[in-house]
Scaffold this active site. Sequence first.
Site, PDB file in Angstrom:
ATOM      1  N   ASN A   1       4.447   1.771 -17.988  1.00 40.50           N
ATOM      2  CA  ASN A   1       3.733   2.527 -18.991  1.00 40.50           C
ATOM      3  C   ASN A   1       4.163   3.991 -18.884  1.00 40.50           C
ATOM      4  O   ASN A   1       5.069   4.328 -18.121  1.00 40.50           O
ATOM      5  CB  ASN A   1       2.227   2.347 -18.799  1.00 40.50           C
ATOM      6  CG  ASN A   1       1.466   2.415 -20.106  1.00 40.50           C
ATOM      7  OD1 ASN A   1       1.697   3.309 -20.905  1.00 40.50           O
ATOM      8  ND2 ASN A   1       0.563   1.466 -20.300  1.00 40.50           N
TER       9      ASN A   1
ATOM     10  N   HIS B   1       9.540  15.735   3.884  1.00 40.18           N
ATOM     11  CA  HIS B   1      10.014  16.975   4.504  1.00 40.18           C
ATOM     12  C   HIS B   1       9.632  17.006   5.978  1.00 40.18           C
ATOM     13  O   HIS B   1       8.639  16.403   6.389  1.00 40.18           O
ATOM     14  CB  HIS B   1       9.392  18.185   3.800  1.00 40.18           C
ATOM     15  CG  HIS B   1       9.756  18.274   2.358  1.00 40.18           C
ATOM     16  ND1 HIS B   1      10.901  18.875   1.925  1.00 40.18           N
ATOM     17  CD2 HIS B   1       9.139  17.816   1.246  1.00 40.18           C
ATOM     18  CE1 HIS B   1      10.982  18.802   0.611  1.00 40.18           C
ATOM     19  NE2 HIS B   1       9.913  18.152   0.176  1.00 40.18           N
TER      20      HIS B   1
ATOM     21  N   GLY C   1      -2.612   2.185 -12.845  1.00 40.50           N
ATOM     22  CA  GLY C   1      -2.371   3.571 -13.224  1.00 40.50           C
ATOM     23  C   GLY C   1      -2.709   4.557 -12.125  1.00 40.50           C
ATOM     24  O   GLY C   1      -3.553   4.305 -11.271  1.00 40.50           O
TER      25      GLY C   1
ATOM     26  N   ARG D   1      -5.686  -0.009   1.093  1.00 38.16           N
ATOM     27  CA  ARG D   1      -5.934  -1.064   2.080  1.00 38.16           C
ATOM     28  C   ARG D   1      -6.079  -2.398   1.361  1.00 38.16           C
ATOM     29  O   ARG D   1      -6.586  -2.474   0.250  1.00 38.16           O
ATOM     30  CB  ARG D   1      -7.234  -0.787   2.823  1.00 38.16           C
ATOM     31  CG  ARG D   1      -7.177   0.360   3.798  1.00 38.16           C
ATOM     32  CD  ARG D   1      -8.519   0.490   4.501  1.00 38.16           C
ATOM     33  NE  ARG D   1      -8.611   1.303   5.664  1.00 38.16           N
ATOM     34  CZ  ARG D   1      -8.184   2.529   5.852  1.00 38.16           C
ATOM     35  NH1 ARG D   1      -7.537   3.131   4.905  1.00 38.16           N
ATOM     36  NH2 ARG D   1      -8.380   3.187   6.974  1.00 38.16           N
TER      37      ARG D   1
ATOM     38  N   LYS E   1      -8.237  -8.157  -0.317  1.00 35.86           N
ATOM     39  CA  LYS E   1      -8.340  -9.564  -0.682  1.00 35.86           C
ATOM     40  C   LYS E   1      -6.944 -10.192  -0.665  1.00 35.86           C
ATOM     41  O   LYS E   1      -5.965  -9.548  -1.013  1.00 35.86           O
ATOM     42  CB  LYS E   1      -8.947  -9.645  -2.093  1.00 35.86           C
ATOM     43  CG  LYS E   1      -9.108 -10.994  -2.686  1.00 35.86           C
ATOM     44  CD  LYS E   1      -9.784 -10.815  -4.044  1.00 35.86           C
ATOM     45  CE  LYS E   1      -9.794 -12.086  -4.827  1.00 35.86           C
ATOM     46  NZ  LYS E   1     -10.489 -11.951  -6.098  1.00 35.86           N
TER      47      LYS E   1
END
Length: 181
Positions: free
Chosen positions: A82, A112, A138, A176, A179
């Site tokens: 998108n 860096h 998103g 994390r 499921k």
Amino acid sequence: MTEKEKMLAGLPYDAWDKTLLNDRMNAKAVCHKFNLADPTQLDERMAILKGLLCIKDQAHMEPNFFCDYGYNIEIGSNFYSNHNLTIVDVCKVTIGNNVLFGPHVMISTGTHPLDPIERQKTEYGVSISIGNDVWVGGNVSILPGVKIGNNCVIGAGSVVNRDIPDNSVAVGNPCRVIKSI
């Protein structure tokens, strides 16, 4: 060893090296052309990126798209992103087949040094790999060195700073696994 060879090997390098600067300016020019292309001309617009990115076959990207070099990005079949995908590709970014990105995804192999004196002179990168059949929501950030396995869903707004195993739903900052699929 050239600065480009150092960069590709994940070693500290000078980003202002003339060759690397020219490569970045080329990528920015191609992205600019893509971003300004007629949005109704889907095939023609994607053809602009084919010389910059390594696209296996079928891919669709909405503008805007930004990258540093382009030649370090490999995209598998049936890819969709998108709007507003940014890929900082100082090292290899590998994206598998059947991968979907929501809007405002940021993938960065660049990082860096922690030492402030070194940070003024060099940067380096660590490759990123995204498996097959992955959906990235998103506003997700994928950080240097991350491997996302096959059949994963990364929830919107996540900051992925560690590997995500196959068949996982992962969310949050830091991201994390919540499921298994």
